[in-house]
Scaffold this motif. Structure first.
Motif, mmCIF file in Angstrom:
data_model
loop_
_atom_site.group_PDB
_atom_site.id
_atom_site.type_symbol
_atom_site.label_atom_id
_atom_site.label_comp_id
_atom_site.label_asym_id
_atom_site.label_seq_id
_atom_site.Cartn_x
_atom_site.Cartn_y
_atom_site.Cartn_z
ATOM 1 N N VAL A 1 3.682 0.991 -7.914
ATOM 2 C CA VAL A 1 4.226 -0.057 -8.733
ATOM 3 C C VAL A 1 5.091 0.497 -9.790
ATOM 4 N N ALA A 2 4.149 1.436 -10.591
ATOM 5 C CA ALA A 2 4.873 2.040 -11.741
ATOM 6 C C ALA A 2 6.171 2.808 -11.645
ATOM 7 N N ALA A 3 6.113 3.550 -10.222
ATOM 8 C CA ALA A 3 7.022 4.543 -9.699
ATOM 9 C C ALA A 3 8.297 3.553 -9.474
ATOM 10 N N GLY A 4 8.028 2.424 -8.660
ATOM 11 C CA GLY A 4 9.148 1.289 -8.590
ATOM 12 C C GLY A 4 9.754 0.894 -9.722
ATOM 13 N N TRP A 5 8.957 0.563 -10.692
ATOM 14 C CA TRP A 5 9.582 0.085 -11.925
ATOM 15 C C TRP A 5 10.166 1.198 -13.056
ATOM 16 N N PHE A 6 9.856 2.485 -12.781
ATOM 17 C CA PHE A 6 10.289 3.591 -13.478
ATOM 18 C C PHE A 6 11.599 3.622 -12.759
ATOM 19 N N ALA A 7 11.842 3.748 -11.492
ATOM 20 C CA ALA A 7 13.045 3.854 -11.115
ATOM 21 C C ALA A 7 14.014 3.093 -11.273
ATOM 22 N N GLY A 8 13.625 1.650 -11.452
ATOM 23 C CA GLY A 8 14.291 0.617 -11.901
ATOM 24 C C GLY A 8 15.083 0.872 -13.223
ATOM 25 N N LEU A 9 14.061 1.351 -14.062
ATOM 26 C CA LEU A 9 14.679 1.437 -15.390
ATOM 27 C C LEU A 9 15.561 2.730 -15.683
ATOM 28 N N ILE A 10 15.271 3.706 -14.701
ATOM 29 C CA ILE A 10 16.016 4.844 -14.790
ATOM 30 C C ILE A 10 17.617 4.529 -14.345
ATOM 31 N N ALA A 11 17.706 3.734 -13.251
ATOM 32 C CA ALA A 11 18.855 3.209 -12.565
ATOM 33 C C ALA A 11 19.835 2.294 -13.517
ATOM 34 N N GLU A 12 19.001 1.757 -14.609
ATOM 35 C CA GLU A 12 19.594 0.789 -15.379
ATOM 36 C C GLU A 12 20.117 1.672 -16.531
ATOM 37 N N ILE A 13 19.415 2.963 -16.889
ATOM 38 C CA ILE A 13 19.738 3.643 -18.192
ATOM 39 C C ILE A 13 21.113 4.537 -17.788
ATOM 40 N N VAL A 14 20.779 5.107 -16.622
ATOM 41 C CA VAL A 14 21.727 6.330 -16.276
ATOM 42 C C VAL A 14 23.182 5.682 -16.406
ATOM 43 N N THR B 1 17.124 -2.878 -5.801
ATOM 44 C CA THR B 1 15.828 -2.801 -4.977
ATOM 45 C C THR B 1 15.644 -1.884 -4.019
ATOM 46 N N THR B 2 16.641 -1.455 -3.112
ATOM 47 C CA THR B 2 16.453 -0.215 -2.273
ATOM 48 C C THR B 2 15.859 1.019 -3.055
ATOM 49 N N PHE B 3 16.595 1.197 -4.006
ATOM 50 C CA PHE B 3 16.179 2.545 -5.009
ATOM 51 C C PHE B 3 14.582 2.347 -5.313
ATOM 52 N N MET B 4 14.200 1.008 -6.024
ATOM 53 C CA MET B 4 12.827 1.101 -6.403
ATOM 54 C C MET B 4 11.985 1.031 -5.202
ATOM 55 N N VAL B 5 12.487 0.693 -4.059
ATOM 56 C CA VAL B 5 11.443 0.543 -2.930
ATOM 57 C C VAL B 5 11.201 2.185 -2.238
ATOM 58 N N ALA B 6 12.408 2.763 -2.356
ATOM 59 C CA ALA B 6 12.371 4.337 -2.097
ATOM 60 C C ALA B 6 11.256 5.031 -3.104
ATOM 61 N N ALA B 7 11.335 4.602 -4.074
ATOM 62 C CA ALA B 7 10.525 5.309 -5.248
ATOM 63 C C ALA B 7 8.978 4.929 -4.879
ATOM 64 N N MET B 8 8.825 3.669 -4.381
ATOM 65 C CA MET B 8 7.633 3.287 -4.178
ATOM 66 C C MET B 8 7.049 3.987 -3.028
ATOM 67 N N THR B 9 7.955 4.185 -2.187
ATOM 68 C CA THR B 9 7.412 4.489 -0.715
ATOM 69 C C THR B 9 7.137 6.175 -0.984
ATOM 70 N N ALA B 10 7.979 6.678 -1.865
ATOM 71 C CA ALA B 10 7.669 8.269 -1.985
ATOM 72 C C ALA B 10 6.265 8.391 -2.949
ATOM 73 N N ALA B 11 5.825 7.638 -3.687
ATOM 74 C CA ALA B 11 4.495 7.526 -4.390
ATOM 75 C C ALA B 11 3.527 7.303 -3.433
ATOM 76 N N LEU B 12 3.732 6.243 -2.562
ATOM 77 C CA LEU B 12 2.643 5.954 -1.617
ATOM 78 C C LEU B 12 2.428 7.006 -0.649
ATOM 79 N N ALA B 13 3.695 7.791 0.034
ATOM 80 C CA ALA B 13 3.409 8.906 1.015
ATOM 81 C C ALA B 13 2.854 9.931 0.409
ATOM 82 N N THR B 14 3.071 10.274 -1.064
ATOM 83 C CA THR B 14 2.323 11.304 -1.690
ATOM 84 C C THR B 14 0.839 11.201 -1.648
#
Length: 91
Positions: free
Chosen positions: A22-35, A46-59
């Motif tokens: 969840v933190a990875a998804g939140w952080f990805a959303g934050l980064i997407a807004e800041i860049v 939302t897709t970007f956040m889900v991709a970050a969450m999926t990467a964290a879960l897979a790891t």
């Protein structure tokens, strides 16, 4: 008595995986807004956040598979435990 693993590392990873994903998804959303220049609509964000969450879960899943393999090898006597249950009982 066979050697056993006494480390809590695997349990902690399993316990905190949802928090970190969840933190990875939140952080990805934050980064997407800041860049600057990254104009993402709500669906893309939302897709970007889900991709970050999926990467964290897979790891975490892959790490836990390796940890289970390590515990099996320790039980078979083919690997040294990170933290031995025997040394814990002796102390």
């Amino acid at each position: 008595m066979p050697e056993t693993e006494a480390s809590w590392l695997g349990r902690l990873v399993a316990l905190f995986t949802p928090v970190f994903s969840v933190a990875a998804g939140w952080f990805a959303g934050l980064i997407a807004e800041i860049v600057p220049g990254a104009e993402l609509d709500q669906t893309q964000l939302t897709t970007f956040m889900v991709a970050a969450m999926t990467a964290a879960l897979a790891t975490a899943w892959k790490w836990l598979q390796g940890w289970q393999q390590h515990e099996r090898l320790v039980a078979e006597g083919k690997a040294v435990p990170v933290k031995s249950a025997r040394s814990k009982k002796r102390a």
